[in-house]
Each structure stands twice: as C-alpha cells, then as structure tokens.
Design a protein around this motif. Structure first.
Motif, PDB file in Angstrom:
ATOM      1  N   TYR A 258       0.717  -1.146  -0.111  1.00 44.72           N
ATOM      2  CA  TYR A 258       0.004   0.085   0.093  1.00 44.72           C
ATOM      3  C   TYR A 258       0.775   1.394   0.034  1.00 44.72           C
ATOM      4  CZ  TYR A 258      -3.298   3.861   1.701  1.00 44.72           C
ATOM      5  OH  TYR A 258      -3.835   4.592   1.816  1.00 44.72           O
ATOM      6  N   ASP A 259       0.587   2.248  -1.076  1.00 49.98           N
ATOM      7  CA  ASP A 259       1.481   3.413  -1.036  1.00 49.98           C
ATOM      8  C   ASP A 259       0.545   4.324  -0.748  1.00 49.98           C
ATOM      9  OD1 ASP A 259       3.261   5.337  -1.735  1.00 49.98           O
ATOM     10  OD2 ASP A 259       3.347   5.017  -3.723  1.00 49.98           O
ATOM     11  N   LEU A 260       0.948   5.027   0.539  1.00 46.25           N
ATOM     12  CA  LEU A 260       0.078   6.075   1.073  1.00 46.25           C
ATOM     13  C   LEU A 260       0.004   7.402  -0.033  1.00 46.25           C
ATOM     14  CD1 LEU A 260      -1.772   6.988   3.222  1.00 46.25           C
ATOM     15  CD2 LEU A 260       0.388   7.797   4.340  1.00 46.25           C
ATOM     16  N   ASP A 261       1.161   7.486  -0.598  1.00 49.47           N
ATOM     17  CA  ASP A 261       1.340   8.975  -1.697  1.00 49.47           C
ATOM     18  C   ASP A 261       0.233   8.744  -2.770  1.00 49.47           C
ATOM     19  OD1 ASP A 261       3.199   9.628  -0.092  1.00 49.47           O
ATOM     20  OD2 ASP A 261       4.853   8.543  -1.714  1.00 49.47           O
ATOM     21  N   ARG A 262      -0.524   7.697  -3.060  1.00 51.73           N
ATOM     22  CA  ARG A 262      -1.343   7.334  -4.023  1.00 51.73           C
ATOM     23  C   ARG A 262      -2.650   7.494  -3.522  1.00 51.73           C
ATOM     24  NH1 ARG A 262       0.054   2.950  -8.451  1.00 51.73           N
ATOM     25  NH2 ARG A 262      -1.551   4.092  -9.429  1.00 51.73           N
ATOM     26  N   GLN A 263      -2.837   7.474  -2.376  1.00 52.83           N
ATOM     27  CA  GLN A 263      -4.299   7.860  -1.885  1.00 52.83           C
ATOM     28  C   GLN A 263      -4.983   8.949  -1.824  1.00 52.83           C
ATOM     29  OE1 GLN A 263      -6.429   5.216   0.028  1.00 52.83           O
ATOM     30  NE2 GLN A 263      -7.818   7.197  -0.229  1.00 52.83           N
ATOM     31  N   ARG A 264      -5.881   9.076  -2.498  1.00 52.96           N
ATOM     32  CA  ARG A 264      -6.896  10.281  -2.675  1.00 52.96           C
ATOM     33  C   ARG A 264      -7.166  10.930  -0.961  1.00 52.96           C
ATOM     34  NH1 ARG A 264     -11.499   9.023  -6.621  1.00 52.96           N
ATOM     35  NH2 ARG A 264     -11.499   7.154  -5.703  1.00 52.96           N
ATOM     36  N   SER A 265      -7.415  11.895  -1.132  1.00 54.89           N
ATOM     37  CA  SER A 265      -7.931  12.570   0.052  1.00 54.89           C
ATOM     38  C   SER A 265      -9.244  12.299   0.446  1.00 54.89           C
ATOM     39  CB  SER A 265      -7.528  14.301   0.098  1.00 54.89           C
ATOM     40  OG  SER A 265      -8.252  14.724   1.204  1.00 54.89           O
ATOM     41  N   LEU A 266      -9.548  11.906   1.534  1.00 50.97           N
ATOM     42  CA  LEU A 266     -10.822  11.543   1.783  1.00 50.97           C
ATOM     43  C   LEU A 266     -11.245  12.260   3.308  1.00 50.97           C
ATOM     44  CD1 LEU A 266     -11.157   7.629   1.312  1.00 50.97           C
ATOM     45  CD2 LEU A 266     -11.970   9.430  -0.302  1.00 50.97           C
ATOM     46  N   GLN A 267     -12.460  12.043   4.001  1.00 47.82           N
ATOM     47  CA  GLN A 267     -12.741  12.598   5.039  1.00 47.82           C
ATOM     48  C   GLN A 267     -12.272  11.796   6.338  1.00 47.82           C
ATOM     49  OE1 GLN A 267     -14.190  15.527   5.665  1.00 47.82           O
ATOM     50  NE2 GLN A 267     -14.032  15.908   3.343  1.00 47.82           N
ATOM     51  N   HIS A 268     -11.428  10.823   6.002  1.00 47.48           N
ATOM     52  CA  HIS A 268     -10.656  10.027   7.167  1.00 47.48           C
ATOM     53  C   HIS A 268      -9.320  10.037   6.906  1.00 47.48           C
ATOM     54  CE1 HIS A 268     -15.102   8.541   6.585  1.00 47.48           C
ATOM     55  NE2 HIS A 268     -15.006   8.367   7.641  1.00 47.48           N
ATOM     56  N   PHE A 269      -8.477   9.831   8.252  1.00 46.54           N
ATOM     57  CA  PHE A 269      -7.376   9.180   8.130  1.00 46.54           C
ATOM     58  C   PHE A 269      -7.234   7.854   8.079  1.00 46.54           C
ATOM     59  CE2 PHE A 269      -6.759  13.347  10.591  1.00 46.54           C
ATOM     60  CZ  PHE A 269      -5.880  14.013   9.743  1.00 46.54           C
ATOM     61  N   ILE A 270      -6.539   7.315   7.044  1.00 40.97           N
ATOM     62  CA  ILE A 270      -6.342   5.886   7.035  1.00 40.97           C
ATOM     63  C   ILE A 270      -5.073   5.129   7.229  1.00 40.97           C
ATOM     64  CG2 ILE A 270      -6.742   4.148   4.874  1.00 40.97           C
ATOM     65  CD1 ILE A 270      -8.787   6.181   3.565  1.00 40.97           C
ATOM     66  N   GLN A 271      -5.466   4.030   7.741  1.00 40.46           N
ATOM     67  CA  GLN A 271      -4.075   3.161   8.037  1.00 40.46           C
ATOM     68  C   GLN A 271      -4.518   1.669   7.583  1.00 40.46           C
ATOM     69  OE1 GLN A 271      -2.312   3.439  12.058  1.00 40.46           O
ATOM     70  NE2 GLN A 271      -1.313   1.569  11.931  1.00 40.46           N
ATOM     71  N   ILE A 272      -3.796   0.789   7.059  1.00 40.71           N
ATOM     72  CA  ILE A 272      -3.844  -0.354   6.605  1.00 40.71           C
ATOM     73  C   ILE A 272      -3.002  -1.391   7.283  1.00 40.71           C
ATOM     74  CG2 ILE A 272      -4.066  -2.198   4.721  1.00 40.71           C
ATOM     75  CD1 ILE A 272      -5.012   0.216   2.997  1.00 40.71           C
ATOM     76  N   GLU A 273      -3.206  -2.412   7.734  1.00 37.03           N
ATOM     77  CA  GLU A 273      -2.522  -3.406   8.834  1.00 37.03           C
ATOM     78  C   GLU A 273      -2.921  -4.807   8.258  1.00 37.03           C
ATOM     79  OE1 GLU A 273      -3.061  -1.975  12.617  1.00 37.03           O
ATOM     80  OE2 GLU A 273      -5.027  -3.079  12.864  1.00 37.03           O
ATOM     81  N   GLY A 274      -2.169  -5.641   8.650  1.00 36.47           N
ATOM     82  CA  GLY A 274      -2.352  -7.034   8.528  1.00 36.47           C
ATOM     83  C   GLY A 274      -3.544  -7.693   9.218  1.00 36.47           C
ATOM     84  N   LEU A 275      -4.262  -8.596   8.884  1.00 34.22           N
ATOM     85  CA  LEU A 275      -5.549  -9.079   9.413  1.00 34.22           C
ATOM     86  C   LEU A 275      -5.095  -9.479  10.882  1.00 34.22           C
ATOM     87  CD1 LEU A 275      -8.533  -9.353   8.698  1.00 34.22           C
ATOM     88  CD2 LEU A 275      -7.891 -11.465   8.046  1.00 34.22           C
ATOM     89  N   PRO A 276      -5.577  -9.136  11.931  1.00 35.17           N
ATOM     90  CA  PRO A 276      -5.523  -9.634  13.269  1.00 35.17           C
ATOM     91  C   PRO A 276      -5.781 -11.278  13.366  1.00 35.17           C
ATOM     92  CG  PRO A 276      -6.753  -7.671  13.446  1.00 35.17           C
ATOM     93  CD  PRO A 276      -6.787  -8.017  12.029  1.00 35.17           C
TER      94      PRO A 276
END
Length: 475
Positions: A258-276
């Motif tokens: 996941y490349d955060l620089d390619r993420q469009r601006s949304l109304q949320h701060f986003i963080q992606i992690e592995g499945l618990p």
C-alpha cells in the motif's frame, strides 16, 4: 452442426468446455397429434447428452476422436515429441482438487493458498450504507502438482516471457486448469477493471505454482458504530478464503502493498495493517474456515466539524452571556438577541442531523449542540423570570382632567409637562426584596454560566479522546 456448452454443476457460472458437436437430424413419431413422423432439432433429441457429460462417456469419446473438436482441449495438453514450457497430462481432470495429488510433491494437508493485495487506494467510505470500496490488484497463488514442467526451456530465463522462472499466460488458460473457489466475506460488489480487455493475467512458476491476478474494485460491508460521530474511528476487515474447503483442508497466507502517496484525500485518516489473528478463522454453520486479508482503520478528520459546528456553537453560547449585561428594561434588544441565537442553534442542529449517519443513541455532536441550546434557552428563561418580577402596577402621574387641561392650555404647557416628568415615579407592588433580587439575578447568571460551560467542555473533549493517537500518526 450445433454449438454445445458443457457446464459444471458445482460452478454453474463458469463454462468449462466449448465443443462443436456434429449430430444427425433425427425423426421421431409425433405422438401428441398422431400425424406421422416429424423432424426435430438435435437440441431436443440430445438434451440428455448436454445435461450430464459424465453420464454419457460415449459422447466424450466421439468428441476426442475428432481433431477439430479437440482443438481447444489440446492446447495445453502434453504431446509426445513436442516441445513445451509446461503442459497438462493427458489424464488431467479439472474437477479434481490438487491436494488429492499431494503425494506427487511430498506435501501433506492442509493445502495452502497465497494471496497478494497491491492496494491502489481506498476509493470510498460510505457512512450511510456502511461500506468501503477498495481499488487493488488481487492475486491468488496455488500449487498444481500435476503440471509438467520443462525446466530446460529458455523461456524461464527470458525477460520477454515474464520474471525469472516465470512465464506469462493468457487468462484463457484457466478454462483448462483447476482454480480455487473463493469467497470474500461481507462482499457487496466485485467489479473487474477493463480497458480494451479485462485487466487480468496468469503466471506459471517453475515450481508448479499458478498465480492469477486481476485488477478489481471491491466494495465490502463494514459494521460501523456512529455513537461518537464525528469524533469516531472505525475498523473494517477485508477477508477472503475458500468457499468449500475448511481450515483442515485449506489454509492461506497473505501480504499487501500500500502506497500512501497514491491515496486520494478522503474525510478520514487511513491506516492499513495485516489481518489480526482473531479474524483469520471464521466459524460458520457449515464449518470452520481459514481467512486472509487486511484490516483498515480510519479516523474521521475533525477540523471541518470543529470549524463549522463546534466553534460557532461555542461562540453563540458566549454571545448569549452578553444579554446578562443589557438593562432588563431594554426588552426588544435583549429578547431579540436571545431568540436569534436560539433559532440559529436549532438550525445548526437540524442541518447536522440531516448529514449524520444513523446511530443507536445521541451521538457526540448532537450532545454538544443540545447542551449549547440548553445554555441559550436557560438565558432566555432567566430573562423571562426577570420580566415576571418587573411586572407591576403603575400609579398614573395625573388624572384625566389634569391631562386634558395640560393638553389644551395655551400657556406654559411645555413647562408644566417638564415639571411633571421630574416628579418621582410611584410604583406599586415591587417590594425592596424583589428589587434586590432583580438587581442581582443577572450578576449571578453571569458568574455561574461560564464556569459550568467550561467544565462541560473539559469533560466532553476528555471523554471523546477515545482514539489511540499512536495508531494515527498522520498530520
């Protein structure tokens, strides 16, 4: 000649084999109308042949004897004295799971699927429908021990055919190769990306691993809780696993990019992690299944709500305290200020309610606005009490006769009127105790309201700082 489509009952949505069948026309008696023999189409005559290809082996043997009909089937079959990179055995059965041949590679159950998710962006988070859309390249790999590999083929080392020890193949190859049946839990929509053709491909790896990758836009449902809106943070799990096979037969592993620089601006701060770990096993009525995927955490950006809702409401409450400094006898000014502030706050509350998602109780912004409305309403009630105390009977300064004489007198009428105004105004019904209460009630309200409102704000913002700040280091 007719075109026959043979389907697999286990996968009714996938056509497995396309055959050209040459069947003669037949005539049968017309028993319905008893009018002698009538000609029917081969489709009617051979309906049973098309229904079940496994019950009519004679049909398959006739197809195999015709080179034209076997053209598509033999594309990837191993042929004697023919060069190949990889091929399928002549007895290859697409319906049999590869784990039934685990002895060929000295491997035991459970079988393993490997997933790779190249995430382009989280394209949309919908609060109303409680869904999340992800644009990604979805890839799944599995071991096929029945493949025949020509390890000496030069294509394994050539860049034009793919990375080292890999060759690129057309997605059409999957028509003749077994592939897993997958399920995405909580799936809403699954859209394949297309330009001129579908953005997908197959790679055969030298160690007999097959990788299928395609560009998709997936929408999944998420269980969201909006009781803390707009100060809320949500988590959403993307889980994929085998549709038929339980965790005793099939397990999986996954990784994501996941490349955060390619993420469009949304109304949320986003963080992606592995499945618990607790989400990697799903217990369903049909059994326990292994799952792989990612977990997405998103926290709503609060600056917009602070500037548009919280700050104006805070300022309106402070402006309402100005009414405590206005002379109670100036009824239009003081009443107009409080009523205007009250109606503006009601309008803000209604606008926020229209945009807010459904919550099980009063959410955070609603609670704040209700308290602000209450403070302005309390100031309005306080002034109403003062007006009630100021309500009294007045003794007229002159009688009617004296008034008429003053009105029609030609002498010093103006001088008489000024002298009358200088006389003390006699009031009836207002005691000294009530007068002292009226004089002090505004002062009490001015001293009590600000501390209570400040204490409420401290408790409010401390109570709703529930999100772990270390999870969201974005600025």
């Amino acid at each position: 000649m007719k075109l026959c489509l043979t389907f697999d009952a286990a996968k009714p949505s996938k056509t497995l084999i396309y055959l050209l069948c040459f069947l003669p026309m037949q005539t049968i008696p017309n028993r319905m109308h008893n009018q002698g023999p009538s000609t029917i189409s081969p489709v009617d005559a051979d309906a049973n042949l098309v229904r079940d290809r496994f019950q009519r082996s004679s049909t398959m043997s006739s197809v195999e004897s015709d080179p034209l009909q076997m053209m598509s089937l033999d594309t990837n079959r191993c042929k004697p004295n023919a060069s190949f990179i990889w091929c399928l055995p002549q007895d290859y059965n697409q319906e049999k799971h590869p784990f039934t041949y685990f002895h060929l590679v000295n491997k035991s159950l459970p079988w393993d699927y490997a997933f790779r998710f190249v995430i382009e962006e989280i394209s949309n988070i919908n609060d109303k429908s409680q869904t999340m859309s992800i644009s990604m390249y979805f890839a799944v790999s599995w071991l096929e021990p029945r493949l025949k590999i020509n390890e000496s083929a030069t294509e394994w080392t050539e860049d034009r055919t793919g990375p080292l020890n890999q060759v690129n193949e057309s997605p059409e190859s999957l028509k003749y190769i077994w592939y897993p049946e997958l399920e995405i839990y909580g799936l809403d929509t699954f859209g394949r990306q297309r330009v001129l053709k579908e953005m997908s491909g197959v790679r055969i790896i030298k160690n007999k691993t097959i990788t299928y990758e395609l560009g998709v836009r997936i929408t999944i449902s998420c269980r969201m809780n909006f009781d803390n809106y707009p100060l809320d943070a949500q988590t959403c799990q993307f889980q994929v696993g085998s549709y038929y096979d339980t965790h005793e037969t099939v397990t999986c592993n996954s990784h994501f990019i996941y490349d955060l620089d390619r993420q469009r601006s949304l109304q949320h701060f986003i963080q992606i992690e592995g499945l618990p770990a607790k989400y990697k096993v799903l217990k369903l009525p049909s059994g326990t299944y292994a799952a792989c995927g990612i977990q997405v955490r998103f926290q709503r950006k609060q600056m917009q709500f602070i500037v548009q809702v919280y700050l104006p409401s805070f300022m309106f409450v402070i402006v309402s305290w100005v009414s405590f400094l206005i002379n109670p006898h100036v009824v239009p000014g003081r009443m107009g200020l409080l009523v205007t502030l009250f109606l503006v706050l009601i309008n803000i509350f209604n606008s926020v309610r229209e945009q807010a998602p459904i919550s099980s109780r009063l959410n955070a912004v609603d609670l704040y606005l209700v308290v602000c409305i209450f403070f302005v309403f309390a100031a309005l009630i306080e002034y109403a009490v003062i007006l009630l105390l100021l309500k009294k009977r007045r003794k007229p300064r002159r009688t009617i006769d004296e008034g008429l004489k003053t009105l029609f007198s030609n002498g010093d009428a103006g001088q008489a009127r000024r002298e009358e105004m200088k006389k003390p105004h006699v009031e009836v019904g207002l005691t000294a105790r009530k007068q002292a209460l009226v004089d002090n009630i505004d002062a009490w309200a001015m001293w009590i309201s600000p501390p209570i409102f400040i204490i409420f704000n401290l408790i409010y913002w401390i109570a709703y700082r529930h999100v772990d700040t270390e999870l969201f280091t974005l600025t």
